[in-house]
Each structure stands twice: as C-alpha cells, then as structure tokens.
Enzyme design. Structure first.
Site, mmCIF file in Angstrom:
data_model
loop_
_atom_site.group_PDB
_atom_site.id
_atom_site.type_symbol
_atom_site.label_atom_id
_atom_site.label_comp_id
_atom_site.label_asym_id
_atom_site.label_seq_id
_atom_site.Cartn_x
_atom_site.Cartn_y
_atom_site.Cartn_z
ATOM 1 N N LYS A 102 48.803 38.849 13.935
ATOM 2 C CA LYS A 102 49.510 40.074 13.582
ATOM 3 C C LYS A 102 51.015 39.817 13.260
ATOM 4 C CE LYS A 102 50.358 44.404 16.053
ATOM 5 N NZ LYS A 102 50.197 45.182 17.325
ATOM 6 N N SER A 119 47.296 49.434 17.079
ATOM 7 C CA SER A 119 48.147 49.401 15.968
ATOM 8 C C SER A 119 47.727 47.593 15.334
ATOM 9 C CB SER A 119 49.565 49.151 16.407
ATOM 10 O OG SER A 119 49.838 48.125 17.202
ATOM 11 N N SER A 141 46.512 48.435 21.687
ATOM 12 C CA SER A 141 46.501 47.998 20.263
ATOM 13 C C SER A 141 45.888 46.878 20.091
ATOM 14 C CB SER A 141 47.937 47.998 19.844
ATOM 15 O OG SER A 141 48.743 49.014 19.578
HETATM 16 N N1 GLN Z 1 48.798 53.714 20.397
HETATM 17 C C1 GLN Z 1 49.614 53.478 21.029
HETATM 18 C C2 GLN Z 1 50.955 53.849 20.504
HETATM 19 O O1 GLN Z 1 50.964 54.261 19.477
HETATM 20 C C3 GLN Z 1 49.728 51.933 21.442
HETATM 21 C C4 GLN Z 1 50.161 50.825 20.373
HETATM 22 C C5 GLN Z 1 50.336 49.740 20.882
HETATM 23 O O2 GLN Z 1 49.626 49.193 21.701
HETATM 24 N N2 GLN Z 1 51.232 48.839 20.387
HETATM 25 O O3 GLN Z 1 51.929 53.593 20.812
#
Ligand code: GLN
Length: 490
Positions: free
Chosen positions: A79, A154, A178
């Site tokens: 990532k 994400s 994420s």
């Molecule tokens: N969907 C969650 C957010 O928008 C988690 C994102 C993540 O784990 N980086 O913060």
C-alpha cells in the site's frame, strides 16, 4: 507450471527448489498486470525494472546455493502509505504526489530482507481515510468481482491486486477496518495484527493509536507467512511490543492443526444489523465450527453501539494532529504563488488535500479544541475503555469472537460518496478491534445473490495471532470459498 495460481507459500517453495524461476513469476505478474490493470486500477506505481533485477538476483543466489529469505523471489504489492526509498510515497494524496521518502519503512526493510520482490505500490483512500478507495486523489480502483463496485477501503488497491491475481500477497494498513473490509469485499484473506505486533515505523500516520500494518493473501497460510516476515519489536517504534513480553510465534507452524477446545462467542443482537445474505453466511460458518466440535456461546458487547462515534472522534483527533505536517514547507506540494507565509500553509492544504481529509481535519481539530475536549475527545477515550472492557469480559467466556466484517457486500461506485455518515456506518463491525487493539482476520465465507464475496471476521485476544490463524484455517480447510475467483481472472 503457471505461477499465477500458486499461493505465496507454494510459490516460494517452487522458486527455492528451482521448479520455477523468480524471473518467470515476476514476468507472469507483469503480464497479468498488463492484462487486467487497465480495468482494475490497483496500482499507483509499478517497479518493473527493479523487480526484474531483484528476481534475477534471487535466482542467481538460489542457483549458487546461497541462503535466501522466507519470501525469496515472491512478488509482493505494498500500500502506498508505507515509505519506500525508491519511487514515490503518495498516500493516495495529491499533496504527496511527488514525495520521495528518504528511507524504507521497517515492514518494507523486512520484506526486502526476506528477499521478496516488490512489484508496485497500491491505491488507497487518501491518507487511509475511507471505506471504498474512492477518496484516492490519484486514481480509481474497481472491485475485480464487479467493476461497477468498490473494492472496499482504504487498502482497496492491495485487496484488488490479490483478488485479480496480479500478485499473490500484499501489505495494507488497518486503522478501523482498512485491511479486513476490502479483503471481505474482494474475497481474499486480510489480517489486522494486534496493535504493537508490527512496527509502524515508516507507515505514514493517520490515527497513531489505531494504525497497524498487516497482510493480504488468498489463503490464511499466506497471511501467516507474511506476518512471520513483518512481525516483531523495532527500536524505531516504541509502541512495537517487546518480544520478551509478547514473543513472536512461527505463525505457519501448526497452522493446519485444529484448535481442540474452542469456545466461539457471538453477539446475536449485534449481528442482526447485517444484510440477510451476510447473516446467512455467518450462521453457516458458525454451524461449521459447531460441527467441528466448537462450543458457541452468547456474549454481550453492550458498548459496541458507540464504537463508530468514539472511533470517528479519536481517529479524526489524531489525524488533525498527524496531518498538520503537510504545510507546504516540510513535505510535498506547495502552492505556486503565495501572497504571504500564511497562504503557503492555507493554499497548499486547500489545493492539494481532498474533501474527506479536510472534513476529518476539521472534525478532529474541533474535538480537541478547548471547551470541547472534555465533551468529545475525553468522552470518546472513556468509551474506548469501556469497549476494551467488553472484549476483556467476553474473552473470559470465549476464545474467539465471530461476526461479519461488514454489514453489506461491495456497494456500487458512487453509492455513498455524497453521504459520509452512511460510509462511516459500514465500519460498525471492524473498528472495535482497533479501539481495543486486538487482532482480527477476514476470511472468504460466501457469495451473495449478486456473486459478490462475503467475509467472516474472527477476533481473538491481543497477541494470539497464532491461534487466530489456526481458527481461521479450520474454517478455510473445510470450505472452498477461498478458491473462487472473479470472472475476469479465468
Ligand atoms: N473506514 C475507516 C475510516 O474511514 C477505516 C479506515 C482505515 O482503517 N484506515 O476511517
């Protein structure tokens, strides 16, 4: 033999025993990327020449009988939130589009020391804020199972890359789901380790008390192999845990041994919020565990209803502080024509940060401001403590908790972009593990009526990843969901 259908565990053995050359595996990886990447859009950057050179070096060392690492010659995607001394590290943001990190993150060093071949860096929601990868400021990723659907987020690029067989394994980061949620949406395995199990050094910070790096793979064993490589204490990250306190296990060792005495906790009222197809898949998984001798026990998680509210205060508060460093001076983009130094800050941020990131910086700044700190931030910390307590109590009567990863399967691109709250609510099942710091895994457990993957989430106490992986493997070994592929891969 085609390397594309091999798991990372199989591929590293084939390479080490010289049945396949790493060069062939990497060539096949790029051939698959050439075929599918124009549709999938998993990557922000690719390192063809560098990857081929590394593969050649690994092949040469194996041919010479030299010792090689645990991922020798295996293609890996990472990532784009992990700093690499090669290529850019963008975090999916226009503010870092041209940013070249001066060093490698510890997880990257560990991959390289294990002789992995890093093929590229994957797309993500800007600064890991989002659940669909639609917040990327740089490119668009689709779900390989249905190109009109999101891959989740994400870490959507990493999940999509593994699902589309662009590479066998990848790294992501999980602050509130994420890794697990995109794994679930893309029908692959995703593991969020315990907070402190993997060094965060060189992981660009979003919510520092919640962030954790973890692997994607098509099988539980591949996630275990990757965790073997990246786990461990790091002097450069004081929140990575001392191994004399919590030793790092060999996560592959004994992974096929079923856990003999197993009590699985479920909170029926809590699961009721999921779609019918998701609930049916989770119920079927519980039946499977029951038939394997596990005891299913009811647990209560009275404070989970407040998890989303607490998370979005704590994560945004931390983000507002962490993202203050993007000021047009220290890193990345600077506005071309500022009238004065205040404009250097304000215009650089205004021009290069996306809407969701700005929203969260404002939310977090507000929650931390004097007068509101006690009402929001402090309150959220108290709720976090109560949620932690819910898990401690639950784990007195069960060894693992099973629940959905997400209330729905992959939703349509554009469906939730205009309604951030709706997007946030989809995180209901994942964020409590981050608030409590415990490990969680997503394993493919079904397909819904639209042929979209469903994920089974298993959570266990802190630092019990070896057991968590064995419990997940019990399910995987008895089912064939992990062997299903998206139509575009055939
Ligand atoms: N969907 C969650 C957010 O928008 C988690 C994102 C993540 O784990 N980086 O913060």
């Amino acid at each position: 033999m085609s390397s594309r259908n091999l798991t990372a565990v199989e591929l590293r053995e084939a390479i080490a025993s010289r049945r396949i050359r790493s060069v062939e595996a990497v060539q096949e990886t790029f051939a698959q990327i050439d075929r599918l990447e124009p549709t999938v859009g998993a990557f922000i950057s690719l390192f063809r020449d560098q990857a081929m050179a590394r593969a050649q070096d690994v092949d040469r060392r194996i041919a010479a009988g030299e010792p090689v690492g645990a991922l020798a010659g295996v293609p890996v995607a990472v990532k784009d939130v992990l700093c690499t001394s090669f290529g850019a590290t963008t975090c999916g943001s226009r503010i870092l589009e041209q940013f070249h990190a001066p060093y490698d993150a510890t997880a990257i060093c560990k991959l390289l020391n294990a002789d992995a071949v890093i093929v590229g860096k994957t797309n993500m929601d800007e600064f890991a804020m989002g659940s669909s990868t639609e917040n990327s400021g740089l490119c668009k990723t689709v779900n390989p199972w249905a190109p009109d659907r999101v891959p989740g987020g994400s870490s959507g690029g990493s999940a999509a890359a593994v699902a589309a067989r662009l590479c066998p394994v990848a790294l992501g980061s999980d602050t509130g789901g994420s890794i697990r949620q995109p794994a679930s949406f893309c029908g692959v395995v995703g593991l969020k380790p315990t907070y402190g199990r993997v060094s965060r050094y060189g992981l660009v910070a979003y919510g520092s008390s919640l962030d954790q790096i973890g692997p994607f793979g098509r099988t539980v064993a591949d996630a275990a192999l990757m965790l073997n490589v990246i786990a461990g204490h790091d002097r450069a990250d004081s929140t990575s845990v001392d191994e004399t306190v919590a030793p790092v296990d060999d996560y592959l060792d004994g992974i096929d041994e079923p856990v003999e005495v197993l009590r699985i906790g479920v909170a029926p009222a809590f699961n009721a919020g999921a779609d019918e197809s998701v609930r049916a898949a989770i119920d079927a998984a519980l039946d499977l565990y029951r038939n394997a001798g596990a005891q299913i026990v009811e647990i209560e998680m009275p404070h989970l209803d407040y998890a989303i509210a607490a998370y979005y205060v704590i994560a945004t508060a931390e983000a507002s502080s962490n993202l203050a460093r993007y000021d047009g001076v220290h890193y990345g983009y600077r506005t071309p024509d500022p009238a004065d130094y205040v404009e250097v800050y304000s215009k650089s941020r205004e021009e290069a940060l996306g809407q969701e990131v700005k929203r969260r910086i404002m939310l977090g700044t507000y929650a931390l401001s004097s007068g509101y700190y006690d009402a929001y931030y402090l309150k959220a910390l108290k709720v976090r403590n109560l949620i932690r307590g819910d898990f401690v109590k639950a784990f007195e009567t069960c060894d693992a908790i099973v629940m959905p990863v997400a209330p729905t399967t992959a939703f349509r691109i554009g469906e939730k972009v205009d309604d951030p709250l709706k997007m946030y609510l989809g995180d209901i099942y994942t964020i409590s593990a981050n608030l409590a710091g415990i490990p969680g895994i997503s394993v493919p457990c079904g397909l819904d009526e639209n042929n979209l993957p469903i994920g089974l989430q298993v959570l266990t106490p802190a630092f019990s990843e070896a057991r968590l992986l064995r419990i997940a493997r019990m399910y995987e070994a008895a089912t064939d969901w992990h062997t299903k592929k998206p139509a575009m891969v055939q």
